[in-house]
Design a protein around this motif. Structure first.
Motif, PDB file in Angstrom:
ATOM      1  N   MET A 155       0.831  -1.197   0.000  1.00 25.28           N
ATOM      2  CA  MET A 155       0.000   0.000   0.000  1.00 25.28           C
ATOM      3  C   MET A 155       0.875   1.260   0.000  1.00 25.28           C
ATOM      4  SD  MET A 155      -3.313  -0.552  -0.088  1.00 25.28           S
ATOM      5  CE  MET A 155      -4.129   0.801   0.765  1.00 25.28           C
ATOM      6  N   GLY A 156       2.069   1.123   0.534  1.00 24.98           N
ATOM      7  CA  GLY A 156       3.022   2.232   0.482  1.00 24.98           C
ATOM      8  C   GLY A 156       4.089   2.036  -0.577  1.00 24.98           C
ATOM      9  N   LEU A 157       4.602   0.808  -0.684  1.00 23.55           N
ATOM     10  CA  LEU A 157       5.753   0.553  -1.542  1.00 23.55           C
ATOM     11  C   LEU A 157       5.412   0.561  -3.033  1.00 23.55           C
ATOM     12  CD1 LEU A 157       7.427  -2.315   0.516  1.00 23.55           C
ATOM     13  CD2 LEU A 157       8.060   0.107   0.454  1.00 23.55           C
ATOM     14  N   LYS A 172      -5.241   4.635  -7.825  1.00 24.44           N
ATOM     15  CA  LYS A 172      -5.365   4.537  -6.377  1.00 24.44           C
ATOM     16  C   LYS A 172      -5.131   3.102  -5.929  1.00 24.44           C
ATOM     17  CE  LYS A 172      -6.487   8.746  -5.073  1.00 24.44           C
ATOM     18  NZ  LYS A 172      -5.677   9.525  -4.096  1.00 24.44           N
ATOM     19  N   LEU A 173      -4.421   2.952  -4.827  1.00 23.27           N
ATOM     20  CA  LEU A 173      -4.260   1.676  -4.133  1.00 23.27           C
ATOM     21  C   LEU A 173      -5.284   1.627  -3.005  1.00 23.27           C
ATOM     22  CD1 LEU A 173      -0.399   1.704  -3.897  1.00 23.27           C
ATOM     23  CD2 LEU A 173      -1.691  -0.217  -4.838  1.00 23.27           C
ATOM     24  N   ILE A 178     -14.173  -0.811  -0.789  1.00 19.96           N
ATOM     25  CA  ILE A 178     -12.733  -0.605  -0.719  1.00 19.96           C
ATOM     26  C   ILE A 178     -12.469   0.804  -0.214  1.00 19.96           C
ATOM     27  CG2 ILE A 178     -12.140  -2.307  -2.479  1.00 19.96           C
ATOM     28  CD1 ILE A 178     -12.048  -0.114  -4.561  1.00 19.96           C
ATOM     29  N   GLY A 179     -11.227   1.128   0.050  1.00 20.14           N
ATOM     30  CA  GLY A 179     -10.937   2.462   0.555  1.00 20.14           C
ATOM     31  C   GLY A 179      -9.457   2.719   0.675  1.00 20.14           C
ATOM     32  N   GLU A 180      -9.105   3.990   0.651  1.00 18.70           N
ATOM     33  CA  GLU A 180      -7.706   4.388   0.780  1.00 18.70           C
ATOM     34  C   GLU A 180      -7.285   4.494   2.240  1.00 18.70           C
ATOM     35  OE1 GLU A 180      -7.855   8.076  -1.942  1.00 18.70           O
ATOM     36  OE2 GLU A 180      -9.852   7.227  -1.574  1.00 18.70           O
ATOM     37  N   TYR A 209      -7.196  -6.669  -1.675  1.00 23.16           N
ATOM     38  CA  TYR A 209      -6.716  -5.329  -2.026  1.00 23.16           C
ATOM     39  C   TYR A 209      -7.090  -5.043  -3.482  1.00 23.16           C
ATOM     40  CZ  TYR A 209      -4.126  -5.401   2.329  1.00 23.16           C
ATOM     41  OH  TYR A 209      -3.801  -5.455   3.658  1.00 23.16           O
ATOM     42  N   ALA A 210      -7.049  -3.769  -3.855  1.00 22.73           N
ATOM     43  CA  ALA A 210      -7.455  -3.387  -5.207  1.00 22.73           C
ATOM     44  C   ALA A 210      -6.571  -2.270  -5.747  1.00 22.73           C
ATOM     45  CB  ALA A 210      -8.917  -2.939  -5.210  1.00 22.73           C
TER      46      ALA A 210
END
Length: 232
Positions: free
Chosen positions: A24-26, A41-42, A162-164, A60-61
């Motif tokens: 989600m960060g990398l 968007k992740l 889903i969401g950030e 995850y998406a």
């Protein structure tokens, strides 16, 4: 014509879930470098029908916009970051969309360019909102009823939340057999309609976006099934 891809990845083992969480960060740098990618968007996901404030650490998406369907197909298949996700995931399903309508903003941007003709066949709905912190408790109290209604609707072929960011940045995505069945659900006088009225009256959202799409293609499976088969 702009194409939008949403790739859903399902992870089974603890190590693969930890990897997906770290990505989600990398993965941000690698996604930003993909040729011809636009807005992206992740996202993590919620558990239960529709979405809940409880995270689902196994799903995850990645949402992205592209200049056309050919580019979307190629890059979601061959770009290294997408390949790494598929290699780690137990299962992956990507749905390709063409925007029919969109209003509102996402992170201060208008990511979708509606130019598709509605036509016949399956359609998708995406709603995205930034919930004001003062309204978060009221908002999430409404969610179980809405999620239950979506989950029991015989027409919905696929639905996910889903969401950030947990609790405050939320997205719902659903696929329907046609525009009529989607509109019937949206207009029905039930938990969904009451929640919309409450949002408007209480000014719960700092930012919101509502978009509708024509489903133009897909690739992969979800829980061993082809979701679009449920659209007839």
């Amino acid at each position: 014509m702009q194409a939008v891809s949403i790739s859903f990845f399902r992870f089974e083992t603890g190590l693969s879930r930890l990897w997906a969480f770290a990505m989600m960060g990398l993965a941000r740098l690698a996604l930003g470098r993909i040729e011809k990618i636009g807005f992206w968007k992740l996202c993590g996901s919620g558990s239960g029908e529709g979405f809940t404030p409880l995270p689902n650490t196994g799903v995850y998406a990645i949402l992205a916009t592209w200049p056309d369907l050919e580019t979307a197909r190629m890059q979601t298949e061959t770009a290294p970051v997408f390949r790494r996700y598929r290699q780690r995931a137990l299962e992956c399903w990507t749905v390709f969309l063409s925007p029919i309508s969109a209003r509102g903003e996402w992170s201060g941007k208008t990511p979708f360019r509606p130019d598709a003709v509605p036509g016949s066949g399956p359609v998708a709905a995406l709603t995205r909102a930034t919930v004001r912190p003062r309204a978060a408790l009221k908002f999430w109290k409404r969610v179980p009823d809405i999620s239950s209604v979506i989950g029991t609707d015989a027409n919905v072929a696929f639905k996910i939340g889903i969401g950030e960011m947990p609790l405050l940045h939320q997205i719902t995505f659903s696929v329907w057999p046609d525009a009529g069945s989607m509109a019937d659900f949206a207009r029905a006088d039930g938990p969904h309609a009451r929640a919309i009225r409450a949002v408007r009256e209480g000014d719960w959202f700092r930012e919101e976006l509502y978009a509708r799409f024509r489903v133009i293609a897909d690739r992969g499976t979800w829980h061993g099934q082809h979701p679009l088969n449920r659209t007839g």
